[in-house]
Scaffold this motif. Structure first.
Motif, PDB file in Angstrom:
ATOM      1  N   THR A 244     -39.948  44.725  13.827  1.00 43.37           N
ATOM      2  CA  THR A 244     -40.623  43.587  14.462  1.00 43.37           C
ATOM      3  C   THR A 244     -41.660  44.027  15.479  1.00 43.37           C
ATOM      4  O   THR A 244     -42.720  43.400  15.604  1.00 43.37           O
ATOM      5  N   LYS A 247     -45.092  44.194  14.431  1.00 43.59           N
ATOM      6  CA  LYS A 247     -45.728  42.889  14.156  1.00 43.59           C
ATOM      7  C   LYS A 247     -45.248  41.917  15.245  1.00 43.59           C
ATOM      8  O   LYS A 247     -44.508  40.986  14.977  1.00 43.59           O
ATOM      9  N   HIS A 249     -45.351  39.207  17.001  1.00 43.88           N
ATOM     10  CA  HIS A 249     -45.561  37.798  17.323  1.00 43.88           C
ATOM     11  C   HIS A 249     -44.414  37.317  18.215  1.00 43.88           C
ATOM     12  O   HIS A 249     -43.246  37.662  17.965  1.00 43.88           O
ATOM     13  N   PRO A 250     -44.692  36.531  19.238  1.00 45.67           N
ATOM     14  CA  PRO A 250     -43.619  36.097  20.144  1.00 45.67           C
ATOM     15  C   PRO A 250     -42.462  35.394  19.436  1.00 45.67           C
ATOM     16  O   PRO A 250     -41.297  35.639  19.760  1.00 45.67           O
ATOM     17  N   GLN A 252     -41.471  35.791  16.339  1.00 47.05           N
ATOM     18  CA  GLN A 252     -40.714  36.766  15.550  1.00 47.05           C
ATOM     19  C   GLN A 252     -39.820  37.605  16.458  1.00 47.05           C
ATOM     20  O   GLN A 252     -38.667  37.883  16.105  1.00 47.05           O
ATOM     21  N   GLN A 289     -39.538  36.993  10.242  1.00 46.52           N
ATOM     22  CA  GLN A 289     -40.942  36.660  10.002  1.00 46.52           C
ATOM     23  C   GLN A 289     -41.127  35.153   9.760  1.00 46.52           C
ATOM     24  O   GLN A 289     -42.089  34.550  10.271  1.00 46.52           O
ATOM     25  N   ALA A 293     -42.388  32.528  12.631  1.00 42.18           N
ATOM     26  CA  ALA A 293     -43.618  31.747  12.462  1.00 42.18           C
ATOM     27  C   ALA A 293     -43.371  30.269  12.744  1.00 42.18           C
ATOM     28  O   ALA A 293     -44.216  29.580  13.332  1.00 42.18           O
ATOM     29  N   GLN A 296     -43.477  29.597  16.307  1.00 47.17           N
ATOM     30  CA  GLN A 296     -44.836  29.529  16.854  1.00 47.17           C
ATOM     31  C   GLN A 296     -45.353  28.091  16.849  1.00 47.17           C
ATOM     32  O   GLN A 296     -46.085  27.691  17.764  1.00 47.17           O
TER      33      GLN A 296
END
Length: 511
Positions: A244, A247, A249-250, A252, A289, A293, A296
């Motif tokens: 993670t 990649k 992303h908050p 994730q 993932q 998402a 988000q």
């Protein structure tokens, strides 16, 4: 609990608390400084009336009729006519909770002191909330610009004693409920009617309540995924933080941290180190993932809707310090409509991946469990059709996720020529959320049964707490029975927050 409104500090949690409060559990009032601002704004309105120059919303017609000047003697009638004529909502009423949230948000906006409304009218609105008087407000009729005119008009109609309300378990005329408080219906003066109905309260209320529900759904989805992973003897290797952080992303990261906390200490997870399953399907392997998402969409929705709760969405706006009345478009719900469409897609994707995990538990080729999670299949169908129900709900979500915000129907002789359809976006979002609860309830029905089929191995303490909670009302499946009752029982504990609380009782708060 007491909440003093000032138009600046209302939170999503407070909206949820007020919406669900019963029996005087929450008492609302107007902050003293906010009251001073409201009085100054009101005095400025009467000064405009005295001077006689035409100012939109105070001594003119509305919308396409804004060029028509109204005589001072007719201003009270103008406001009452506005409310009566705008009560055009159709469809079933909003729930008690949604209607209470709408009233709260309209009152909070008016306490900002930029609307020129009569303060006692706002106090009466708070009396409704404090005494559990709920106007009957049809769901349909707002296009999400020029304010939520139709639904808010039904609330205003109740304030002037001409609407219907739910009070003490009955639907009664609102004047009856008002008199029971020892008060009189509101008497509208200049700008009062327009101030009551011109804003985004309906859209924002739907959004705030949806965000609160979606927070729980995101946590619940992580719990469901890990229960299913252990139920089919999957692997948590794909949840390794090293993956993670490449990649980051908050959403994730938050999901990955939850998953690892939830499975920590699982004996079942560690019972198959030499498993022949090289890789799990995406519905298990890609949970960080996909769930990430989806988170988000929630992060963005919280930002936008949290800001809107304390926005001034009236028109025109009164700026006392600069002695100005300025017409604008803060009543437009574009930001809300877009973000509610976005959140609906995020919640729908939670359902999509959950349905795939349910299918994996049905399928003995992958799960290596009895078909449809029943030991005596053939004679018993097991959870075959529970999966079909999940599939039906997932399919329904796909058309509910068609964005309302990309549509616009010009109204008011093309004066109001672009609208947001924000209420439609909010109503669809709530349907997707209800479907999500049902899909996740079906996953819990299945993965707790899968755990039973893996005994005597045990999962983590947190997941065992969830399993034990479900087993209080849903026993292990030995033979076919009426499964919708089990599903409804699980939905009840989802709605109560007990599922998430059970896991968090062992772990502390999840992300």
């Amino acid at each position: 609990m007491n909440i003093s409104l000032n138009g600046q500090s209302l939170t999503i949690d407070q909206v949820h608390q007020v919406a669900h409060a019963k029996g005087g559990a929450v008492k609302l009032s107007i902050d003293a400084k906010a009251m001073d601002k409201m009085k100054a704004s009101r005095a400025f309105v009467f000064d405009i009336v005295k001077k006689g120059a035409p100012v939109y919303g105070i001594n003119t017609g509305f919308g396409a009729l804004s060029s028509m000047h109204i005589a001072e003697k007719d201003l009270a009638t103008l406001q009452v006519n506005l409310i009566r004529s705008h009560c055009t909502g159709v469809g079933k009423p909003f729930s008690r909770e949604v209607t209470r949230a709408i009233m709260l948000l309209r009152a909070n906006c008016l306490t900002s002191g930029f609307s020129g409304v009569e303060p006692s009218t706002v106090e009466l609105l708070l009396d409704f909330l404090n005494n559990d008087i709920t106007p009957v407000v049809p769901e349909k009729g707002s296009v999400g610009a020029s304010g939520d005119l139709a639904p808010l008009s039904h609330i205003a109609l109740a304030l002037i004693g001409e609407g219907e309300v739910e009070f003490q378990g009955k639907i009664v005329n609102s004047d009856v409920a008002i008199k029971s408080l020892g008060k009189n219906p509101a008497v509208l003066g200049p700008k009062d009617g327009l101030a009551l109905i011109n804003g985004t309260a309906c859209m924002a209320a739907l959004g705030a309540l949806a965000v609160f529900e979606a927070r729980q759904i995101m946590k619940l989805a992580d719990i469901c995924a890990t229960l299913t992973m252990d139920g089919v003897k999957g692997t948590d290797k794909a949840y390794n933080p090293k993956i993670t952080m490449l990649k980051p992303h908050p959403g994730q990261i938050a999901c990955m941290e939850n998953l690892n906390k939830l499975v920590l200490g699982s004996k079942l997870k560690d019972s198959h180190p030499d498993c022949h399953k090289v890789q799990d399907p995406y519905s298990l392997r890609c949970v960080p993932q996909v769930h990430g998402a989806c988170r988000q969409t929630l992060i963005h929705a919280e930002q936008v809707i949290g800001l809107e709760l304390n926005a001034v969405t009236d028109n025109p706006l009164i700026f006392v310090e600069s002695a100005e009345v300025i017409s604008g478009g803060n009543f437009h719900g574009e930001a809300l409509a877009l973000v509610m469409d976005y959140l609906a897609m995020g919640v729908a994707e939670i359902c999509n991946i959950s349905e795939r995990r349910i299918e994996k538990m049905m399928n003995p080729t992958f799960s290596e469990l009895p078909a449809f999670l029943t030991r005596n299949s053939g004679l018993n169908s097991g959870l075959m059709i529970a999966h079909v129900t999940a599939a039906a709900l997932v399919s329904e979500n796909k058309y509910l996720c068609h964005p309302a915000s990309v549509d616009s129907v010009p109204t008011s002789t093309d004066k109001e020529d672009h609208v947001s359809m924000g209420v439609t976006a909010g109503r669809k979002l709530h349907e997707v959320i209800e479907n999500a609860k049902s899909v996740l309830a079906i996953e819990l029905l299945c993965n707790t049964q899968a755990l039973d089929l893996q005994r005597p191995e045990r999962t983590s303490d947190a997941l065992e707490a969830v399993y034990s909670l479900i087993r209080k009302t849903v026993p292990t499946i030995e033979d076919d029975r009426i499964f919708y009752k089990d599903m409804n029982n699980i939905i009840k504990v989802i709605n109560s927050g007990e599922v998430v609380a059970a896991a968090e009782s062992k772990l502390g708060a999840l992300n």
